[in-house]
Design a protein around this motif. Structure first.
Motif, PDB file in Angstrom:
ATOM      1  N   GLU A   1      47.407  33.393  40.662  1.00 59.17           N
ATOM      2  CA  GLU A   1      48.308  34.516  40.424  1.00 59.17           C
ATOM      3  C   GLU A   1      48.142  35.188  39.069  1.00 59.17           C
ATOM      4  N   GLN A   2      47.500  34.508  38.116  1.00 59.61           N
ATOM      5  CA  GLN A   2      47.517  35.014  36.730  1.00 59.61           C
ATOM      6  C   GLN A   2      46.122  35.295  36.169  1.00 59.61           C
ATOM      7  N   MET A   3      46.016  36.451  35.495  1.00 62.16           N
ATOM      8  CA  MET A   3      44.807  36.819  34.757  1.00 62.16           C
ATOM      9  C   MET A   3      45.197  37.045  33.294  1.00 62.16           C
ATOM     10  N   ASN A   4      44.485  36.390  32.377  1.00 61.36           N
ATOM     11  CA  ASN A   4      44.660  36.633  30.944  1.00 61.36           C
ATOM     12  C   ASN A   4      43.552  37.543  30.443  1.00 61.36           C
ATOM     13  N   ILE A   5      43.903  38.555  29.663  1.00 66.27           N
ATOM     14  CA  ILE A   5      42.922  39.475  29.088  1.00 66.27           C
ATOM     15  C   ILE A   5      43.036  39.402  27.570  1.00 66.27           C
ATOM     16  N   GLU A   6      41.933  39.045  26.900  1.00 75.86           N
ATOM     17  CA  GLU A   6      41.933  38.913  25.443  1.00 75.86           C
ATOM     18  C   GLU A   6      41.817  40.275  24.779  1.00 75.86           C
ATOM     19  N   ILE A   7      42.729  40.552  23.856  1.00 75.68           N
ATOM     20  CA  ILE A   7      42.714  41.799  23.103  1.00 75.68           C
ATOM     21  C   ILE A   7      42.266  41.500  21.685  1.00 75.68           C
TER      22      ILE A   7
ATOM     23  N   TYR B   1      42.470  45.480  50.203  1.00 79.40           N
ATOM     24  CA  TYR B   1      43.404  44.557  50.858  1.00 79.40           C
ATOM     25  C   TYR B   1      44.396  43.973  49.854  1.00 79.40           C
ATOM     26  N   TRP B   2      43.902  43.460  48.725  1.00 79.26           N
ATOM     27  CA  TRP B   2      44.788  42.797  47.769  1.00 79.26           C
ATOM     28  C   TRP B   2      45.693  43.790  47.038  1.00 79.26           C
ATOM     29  N   LEU B   3      45.186  44.981  46.760  1.00 79.45           N
ATOM     30  CA  LEU B   3      46.058  45.999  46.170  1.00 79.45           C
ATOM     31  C   LEU B   3      47.213  46.302  47.122  1.00 79.45           C
ATOM     32  N   GLY B   4      46.878  46.483  48.395  1.00 75.01           N
ATOM     33  CA  GLY B   4      47.894  46.775  49.398  1.00 75.01           C
ATOM     34  C   GLY B   4      48.834  45.599  49.634  1.00 75.01           C
ATOM     35  N   LYS B   5      48.271  44.392  49.695  1.00 75.71           N
ATOM     36  CA  LYS B   5      49.069  43.183  49.967  1.00 75.71           C
ATOM     37  C   LYS B   5      50.153  42.975  48.910  1.00 75.71           C
ATOM     38  N   LEU B   6      49.754  43.088  47.616  1.00 74.40           N
ATOM     39  CA  LEU B   6      50.727  42.878  46.542  1.00 74.40           C
ATOM     40  C   LEU B   6      51.757  44.012  46.487  1.00 74.40           C
ATOM     41  N   ALA B   7      51.321  45.225  46.813  1.00 69.34           N
ATOM     42  CA  ALA B   7      52.264  46.356  46.854  1.00 69.34           C
ATOM     43  C   ALA B   7      53.264  46.179  48.000  1.00 69.34           C
TER      44      ALA B   7
ATOM     45  N   ASP C   1      35.437  48.738  37.191  1.00 64.69           N
ATOM     46  CA  ASP C   1      34.313  48.360  36.320  1.00 64.69           C
ATOM     47  C   ASP C   1      34.771  47.981  34.913  1.00 64.69           C
ATOM     48  N   ARG C   2      36.005  48.341  34.559  1.00 58.14           N
ATOM     49  CA  ARG C   2      36.509  48.098  33.203  1.00 58.14           C
ATOM     50  C   ARG C   2      37.611  47.042  33.158  1.00 58.14           C
ATOM     51  N   LEU C   3      37.906  46.472  34.309  1.00 63.43           N
ATOM     52  CA  LEU C   3      38.891  45.395  34.394  1.00 63.43           C
ATOM     53  C   LEU C   3      38.208  44.161  34.990  1.00 63.43           C
ATOM     54  N   PRO C   4      38.756  42.963  34.732  1.00 62.11           N
ATOM     55  CA  PRO C   4      38.072  41.744  35.193  1.00 62.11           C
ATOM     56  C   PRO C   4      38.038  41.594  36.704  1.00 62.11           C
ATOM     57  N   HIS C   5      36.972  41.007  37.177  1.00 61.41           N
ATOM     58  CA  HIS C   5      36.782  40.722  38.597  1.00 61.41           C
ATOM     59  C   HIS C   5      37.957  39.880  39.093  1.00 61.41           C
ATOM     60  N   GLY C   6      38.610  40.331  40.144  1.00 60.70           N
ATOM     61  CA  GLY C   6      39.718  39.572  40.731  1.00 60.70           C
ATOM     62  C   GLY C   6      41.092  40.003  40.272  1.00 60.70           C
ATOM     63  N   ILE C   7      41.163  40.988  39.385  1.00 55.95           N
ATOM     64  CA  ILE C   7      42.478  41.386  38.861  1.00 55.95           C
ATOM     65  C   ILE C   7      43.374  41.961  39.950  1.00 55.95           C
ATOM     66  N   GLU C   8      42.770  42.520  41.007  1.00 59.11           N
ATOM     67  CA  GLU C   8      43.573  43.094  42.091  1.00 59.11           C
ATOM     68  C   GLU C   8      44.377  42.024  42.831  1.00 59.11           C
ATOM     69  N   GLU C   9      43.994  40.734  42.665  1.00 54.39           N
ATOM     70  CA  GLU C   9      44.676  39.638  43.363  1.00 54.39           C
ATOM     71  C   GLU C   9      45.828  39.049  42.547  1.00 54.39           C
ATOM     72  N   CYS C  10      45.986  39.486  41.296  1.00 53.05           N
ATOM     73  CA  CYS C  10      46.911  38.827  40.370  1.00 53.05           C
ATOM     74  C   CYS C  10      48.266  39.525  40.273  1.00 53.05           C
ATOM     75  N   THR C  11      49.311  38.718  40.350  1.00 53.92           N
ATOM     76  CA  THR C  11      50.675  39.223  40.210  1.00 53.92           C
ATOM     77  C   THR C  11      51.092  39.259  38.738  1.00 53.92           C
ATOM     78  N   PHE C  12      50.514  38.348  37.947  1.00 54.75           N
ATOM     79  CA  PHE C  12      50.861  38.246  36.524  1.00 54.75           C
ATOM     80  C   PHE C  12      49.627  38.534  35.673  1.00 54.75           C
ATOM     81  N   ILE C  13      49.737  39.539  34.808  1.00 50.50           N
ATOM     82  CA  ILE C  13      48.637  39.899  33.908  1.00 50.50           C
ATOM     83  C   ILE C  13      49.142  39.722  32.483  1.00 50.50           C
TER      84      ILE C  13
END
Length: 563
Positions: free
Chosen positions: A119-125, A222-228, A76-88
């Motif tokens: 593969e990439q999610m950008n998060i603005e700080i 699935y995506w958490l497991g797949k990338l791991a 709930d505190r991270l962006p939708h789809g972040i579990e699919e991203c290899t690069f943050i």
């Protein structure tokens, strides 16, 4: 006399405190370095410290079974789809808002995120170090959970997986809403993968769902497991990077300065810059509703108690009611400043000279129009951002080439906090803020007291409060120490010491505002991290927080209008 020294064995609280310290030193080091691999050697210290700490929010993170409530809290505190991203990639405000990228805003955190590609999610700080700590801690939890999945599904180091994994993959790849039968089959296989029961997953399944992705829980697992699995088999490790611009800008108050300048420009435009000013840190509805809800909703109020009306206003389906109150407020002295600075802190300004006090439930008269109060309500800051924003707001402003000091009469902080001695919805009145991990402490004279809250219908506690480095790092041993020791801590929150540091600097050292500025702090309990099932991960307050919110707000307004 026996001089033999007693062998000192570290307590669990001391071990936990040391783990928090190591996490923060490590996170600052990784930030300065510019990148790290969370499940590689560079992320090892973070993982080990988090597993040693075992924060209450993250529940069973140190166990083999998956942690469901903690996963929901983090997602709930991270962006939708972040579990699919290899690069943050953590960035500053670098212009993505003006691009074709669509901003993704997490449900429980106001931050702009951008999916750059598959593969990439950008998060603005834009809210300082506290926001970086918050994100890195959540990501560490997420990656630890992902490797629990890979360990349970991998049969060998060549990537062969158990049958359940193939069934989950098939369900996810359908890419459509499943029938009840298909969903229950998928949940059965997922339960085995996660080490949880069918019933446990069924109960939490719908909480992960979104309008566009009803089967989101399966997708996340699935995506958490797949990338791991890809990390374990192919050494294709996920990477977190910090943009050069973010590293250069952090700590320079860039967003806070723009934010404060916008407020002062609005005050000058409306001729309010030299009037008595009262600052309130609160949400964007409680002050407005306390002033105008009853008079603007007279016809629809009927026989309802005013607190029932406030509860109705808090319900998402009552948009028309809220719009009616807001429209009345705009006609009676309220203006609104939508944040464009990147702080994500909106502001309301109330001009007491434009309020008809014969119609509202507050008594206030001023013979001299220039003495009429101006109330600035700022939305909640986040951690260290509280210092940045308050520090910039209290600085003098240049008007026609002359330095003008704001006539700040009072500063009031009202918000949610974790409680250590009561339950959800109870009220805390602090007498001092202690900054976790340091010996820094900020005692102050609080204009609010326990006797002011006798009619709130909940228990009220007075004492010290601890300003924590992050709510997601708290564990029972540390909190029990603060509660039972001579610190006599009643609760924990993230902004109090930062606000008070800025107020004391402006009033006692820099001379930006009056030395005798009045301060008020009051919090209502959003959770009790010492009680199993009452942590932040167990869900929101719901209507429980409505009454204490408005009791505190009304006391603050009464003191402002009568001081």
């Amino acid at each position: 006399m026996n001089n033999t020294r007693k062998i000192h064995k570290r307590t669990r609280a001391q071990q936990s405190s040391n783990a928090i310290e190591r996490m923060y030193i490590t996170m600052r080091h990784l930030f300065n370095r510019g990148f790290y691999k969370p499940m590689g050697v560079s992320g090892e210290t973070l993982r080990e410290a988090l597993l040693l700490l075992r924060p209450e929010i993250y529940g069973s993170i140190a166990d083999e079974k998956a942690e469901l409530e903690g996963l929901l809290y983090v997602i709930d505190r991270l962006p939708h789809g972040i579990e699919e991203c290899t690069f943050i990639n953590l960035t500053s405000d670098e212009g993505y808002g003006d691009s074709h990228f669509k901003a993704i805003i997490p449900p429980k955190r106001r931050r702009n995120c951008y999916r750059i590609d598959a593969e990439q999610m950008n998060i603005e700080i834009t809210r300082g170090r506290s926001e970086i700590y918050d994100i890195l801690t959540h990501l560490t939890f997420l990656f630890v959970e992902s490797h629990k999945i890979s360990k349970r599904v991998l049969i060998d180091d060549k990537g062969t997986t158990i049958r359940d994994w193939g069934k989950l993959e098939s369900a996810v790849n359908k890419g459509k809403k499943l029938t009840q039968k298909e969903r229950e089959i998928a949940i059965t296989h997922t339960a085995h993968i996660l080490g949880r029961t069918f019933n446990e997953i069924s109960e939490t399944y719908s909480e992960f769902a979104s309008d566009t992705q009803p089967e989101r829980f399966l997708n996340i697992v699935y995506w958490l497991g797949k990338l791991a699995i890809e990390e374990a088999v192919n050494n294709n490790k996920r990477t977190v990077t910090f943009s050069p611009v973010l590293r250069e800008r952090l700590g320079h108050h860039i967003h806070g300065e723009f934010w404060a300048d916008d407020i002062k420009a609005e005050l000058h435009k409306r001729g309010l810059i030299k009037r008595p000013i009262h600052i309130i840190s609160a949400n964007m509805h409680s002050v407005m509703n306390s002033l105008f809800a009853e008079v603007s909703l007279k016809s629809s109020k009927g026989k309802k108690d005013i607190y029932e009306v406030y509860e109705d206003l808090s319900q998402s389906e009552n948009k028309a009611m809220r719009s009616k109150v807001e429209a009345y407020a705009f006609k009676n002295g309220m203006s609104f400043i939508k944040d464009t600075s990147g702080t994500n802190i909106d502001v309301q300004i109330f001009d007491a000279a434009a309020i008809d006090f014969s119609k509202v439930n507050f008594n206030y008269t001023q013979e001299n129009p220039e003495d009429n109060a101006v109330i600035i309500v700022m939305d909640y800051a986040f951690g260290e951002q509280a210092y940045e924003t308050m520090d910039e707001l209290l600085k003098p402003v240049s008007v026609d080439g002359k330095k003008v000091h704001l006539d700040v009469k009072s500063i009031s902080i009202m918000g949610k906090a974790g409680i250590l001695q009561g339950g959800k919805g109870d009220v805390m009145i602090p007498s001092a803020h202690i900054f976790e991990g340091t010996a820094d402490n900020y005692p102050f004279k609080n204009e609010l007291s326990k006797t002011d809250m006798v009619d709130c219908g909940v228990d009220v506690y007075e004492g010290s409060m601890i300003t924590v480095l992050g709510t997601s790092l708290q564990n029972k041993e540390i909190l029990k120490f603060f509660k039972k020791s001579t610190w006599d801590v009643i609760g924990l929150e993230m902004e109090g010491a930062h606000y008070q540091k800025a107020i004391q600097a402006a009033s006692k050292v820099r001379g930006s505002i009056n030395q005798d500025v009045k301060v008020r702090y009051a919090y209502y309990a959003s959770d009790n991290p010492l009680e199993t099932g009452s942590t932040l991960a167990s869900g929101g307050l719901g209507s429980t927080g409505v009454k204490p919110t408005y009791v505190i707000t009304k006391k603050i307004l009464q003191q402002i209008f009568n001081q």
